[in-house]
Design an enzyme around this catalytic site. Structure first.
Site, mmCIF file in Angstrom:
data_model
loop_
_atom_site.group_PDB
_atom_site.id
_atom_site.type_symbol
_atom_site.label_atom_id
_atom_site.label_comp_id
_atom_site.label_asym_id
_atom_site.label_seq_id
_atom_site.Cartn_x
_atom_site.Cartn_y
_atom_site.Cartn_z
ATOM 1 N N GLU A 69 26.155 0.750 42.878
ATOM 2 C CA GLU A 69 25.423 1.895 42.340
ATOM 3 C C GLU A 69 26.407 2.997 41.988
ATOM 4 O O GLU A 69 27.229 3.405 42.812
ATOM 5 C CB GLU A 69 24.372 2.418 43.312
ATOM 6 C CG GLU A 69 23.650 3.640 42.736
ATOM 7 C CD GLU A 69 22.296 3.931 43.372
ATOM 8 O OE1 GLU A 69 21.836 5.070 43.245
ATOM 9 O OE2 GLU A 69 21.713 3.017 43.993
ATOM 10 N N GLU A 94 30.149 7.906 44.338
ATOM 11 C CA GLU A 94 29.666 9.268 44.075
ATOM 12 C C GLU A 94 30.871 10.201 44.095
ATOM 13 O O GLU A 94 31.731 10.081 44.980
ATOM 14 C CB GLU A 94 28.634 9.678 45.132
ATOM 15 C CG GLU A 94 28.175 11.121 45.069
ATOM 16 C CD GLU A 94 27.584 11.482 43.725
ATOM 17 O OE1 GLU A 94 28.062 12.475 43.142
ATOM 18 O OE2 GLU A 94 26.665 10.782 43.245
ATOM 19 N N ASP A 121 36.105 8.446 40.634
ATOM 20 C CA ASP A 121 35.517 8.217 39.320
ATOM 21 C C ASP A 121 35.171 6.741 39.137
ATOM 22 O O ASP A 121 36.023 5.861 39.298
ATOM 23 C CB ASP A 121 36.497 8.660 38.231
ATOM 24 C CG ASP A 121 35.985 8.356 36.840
ATOM 25 O OD1 ASP A 121 34.829 8.703 36.554
ATOM 26 O OD2 ASP A 121 36.724 7.737 36.053
ATOM 27 N N ASP A 144 23.823 12.248 34.312
ATOM 28 C CA ASP A 144 23.732 13.502 33.561
ATOM 29 C C ASP A 144 23.453 13.185 32.092
ATOM 30 O O ASP A 144 24.213 12.454 31.457
ATOM 31 C CB ASP A 144 25.052 14.267 33.695
ATOM 32 C CG ASP A 144 24.951 15.714 33.235
ATOM 33 O OD1 ASP A 144 24.247 15.965 32.233
ATOM 34 O OD2 ASP A 144 25.566 16.589 33.871
ATOM 35 N N LYS A 148 22.829 18.546 25.152
ATOM 36 C CA LYS A 148 23.292 19.245 23.956
ATOM 37 C C LYS A 148 24.108 18.290 23.088
ATOM 38 O O LYS A 148 24.930 17.536 23.587
ATOM 39 C CB LYS A 148 24.141 20.457 24.334
ATOM 40 C CG LYS A 148 23.356 21.554 25.047
ATOM 41 C CD LYS A 148 24.238 22.746 25.360
ATOM 42 C CE LYS A 148 23.423 23.836 26.064
ATOM 43 N NZ LYS A 148 24.260 25.021 26.410
ATOM 44 N N ASP A 180 15.313 10.267 33.032
ATOM 45 C CA ASP A 180 14.098 11.035 32.761
ATOM 46 C C ASP A 180 14.266 11.847 31.477
ATOM 47 O O ASP A 180 13.476 12.753 31.205
ATOM 48 C CB ASP A 180 13.754 11.954 33.939
ATOM 49 C CG ASP A 180 14.841 12.972 34.217
ATOM 50 O OD1 ASP A 180 15.967 12.787 33.720
ATOM 51 O OD2 ASP A 180 14.564 13.955 34.926
ATOM 52 N N THR A 217 12.641 8.704 43.794
ATOM 53 C CA THR A 217 13.347 9.806 44.444
ATOM 54 C C THR A 217 12.483 11.065 44.471
ATOM 55 O O THR A 217 11.502 11.182 43.739
ATOM 56 C CB THR A 217 14.652 10.123 43.699
ATOM 57 O OG1 THR A 217 14.330 10.608 42.384
ATOM 58 C CG2 THR A 217 15.528 8.881 43.577
ATOM 59 N N PHE A 219 13.382 13.917 43.391
ATOM 60 C CA PHE A 219 13.571 14.499 42.067
ATOM 61 C C PHE A 219 12.592 13.886 41.074
ATOM 62 O O PHE A 219 11.965 14.587 40.268
ATOM 63 C CB PHE A 219 15.013 14.250 41.616
ATOM 64 C CG PHE A 219 15.295 14.641 40.201
ATOM 65 C CD1 PHE A 219 15.560 15.953 39.869
ATOM 66 C CD2 PHE A 219 15.309 13.687 39.196
ATOM 67 C CE1 PHE A 219 15.834 16.315 38.551
ATOM 68 C CE2 PHE A 219 15.579 14.036 37.880
ATOM 69 C CZ PHE A 219 15.838 15.352 37.563
ATOM 70 N N GLU A 220 12.430 12.566 41.153
ATOM 71 C CA GLU A 220 11.531 11.855 40.250
ATOM 72 C C GLU A 220 10.077 12.206 40.537
ATOM 73 O O GLU A 220 9.273 12.380 39.615
ATOM 74 C CB GLU A 220 11.764 10.351 40.397
ATOM 75 C CG GLU A 220 11.068 9.493 39.369
ATOM 76 C CD GLU A 220 11.421 8.028 39.510
ATOM 77 O OE1 GLU A 220 10.810 7.215 38.802
ATOM 78 O OE2 GLU A 220 12.307 7.696 40.325
#
Length: 239
Positions: A69, A94, A121, A144, A148, A180, A217, A219-220
């Site tokens: 992941e 992460e 990374d 992310d 833009k 999302d 999650t 957030f979701e």
């Protein structure tokens, strides 16, 4: 734990030589619990970056399918998946140390033993440490979106990255993404569909329903309450 996260630039062959980052490094302040976890559980579950390919059987102490992941955030869903599938091995990457600390603390609390984590990374880890044809699953959830237009090039899902993932998957392995941000979902679909060797697992050749294996999650959940959509994409390596 070494603090040397970098994100190199891709050259024309997709090798990591870039300075364009797909993430913003927000280290933040460690809570006492996260600091305790890094000090006490990193020696057991943490993996330092190395220039040499990793031997998963040695790393986990057994032979088992490996799920990677990328960008696990605070690690709640990753720990839940590892706990639900003890017969599999999980490696999470992460770049933010508070998230790594939180994941280690949660894994220890839940008694999860089939999880290892890195703070580096992901592109360089894939190039240097992950053997070709070694992964059963690669997961990339809610990266992310860099919404833009001038920042779109920072999105991690680009053709060189998707080809790199393909080379690390076993035949039959799956690259599972979720976002999302609809425009990013469309971008992911375009990139993945352009690469020979992947098969879209969607019956409609676009998106798949969220599989039960991917926990929802916080957030979701908040996004659902606000009426936000979520798009899952799953592509299998077929050649």
């Amino acid at each position: 734990m070494k603090n040397d996260v970098i994100s190199p630039e891709f050259d024309e062959n997709g090798r990591p030589l870039r300075r364009i980052r797909s993430f913003v490094r927000r280290q933040g302040r460690l809570t006492k619990g996260q600091e305790h976890a890094l000090e006490n559980y990193w020696p057991v579950m943490g993996v330092e970056f190395s220039e040499a390919p990793v031997d998963f059987a040695t790393l986990f102490g057994r032979e088992a399918p490996v799920t990677l992941e990328i960008g696990f955030g605070m690690g709640a869903s990753l720990v839940a998946m590892a706990k639900a599938r003890p017969e599999q091995n999980f490696l999470g990457i992460e770049v933010h140390s508070p998230g790594v600390g939180a994941c280690l603390a949660s894994a220890n609390e839940e008694g999860v033993e089939n999880l290892r984590v890195m703070c580096h990374d992901a592109v360089e880890v894939l190039h240097k440490m992950i053997p070709d044809n070694s992964l059963s699953m690669v997961q990339l959830f809610f990266p992310d979106p860099w919404h833009k237009a001038r920042h779109n090039k920072r999105r991690i899902v680009q053709v060189p990255f998707a080809e790199l993932v393909l080379s690390k998957l076993k035949l039959g392995g799956v690259f599972h993404m979720a976002t999302d941000w609809e425009a990013y979902a469309e971008h992911m679909l375009e990139v993945m569909s352009s690469i020979d060797g992947y098969k879209n697992l969607s019956e409609s050749n676009d998106y798949v329903p969220r599989p039960e294996s991917r926990p929802v999650t916080k957030f979701e959940q908040r996004g659902h309450r606000l009426g936000h959509g979520v798009w899952d994409l799953m592509f299998e390596r077929v050649k």
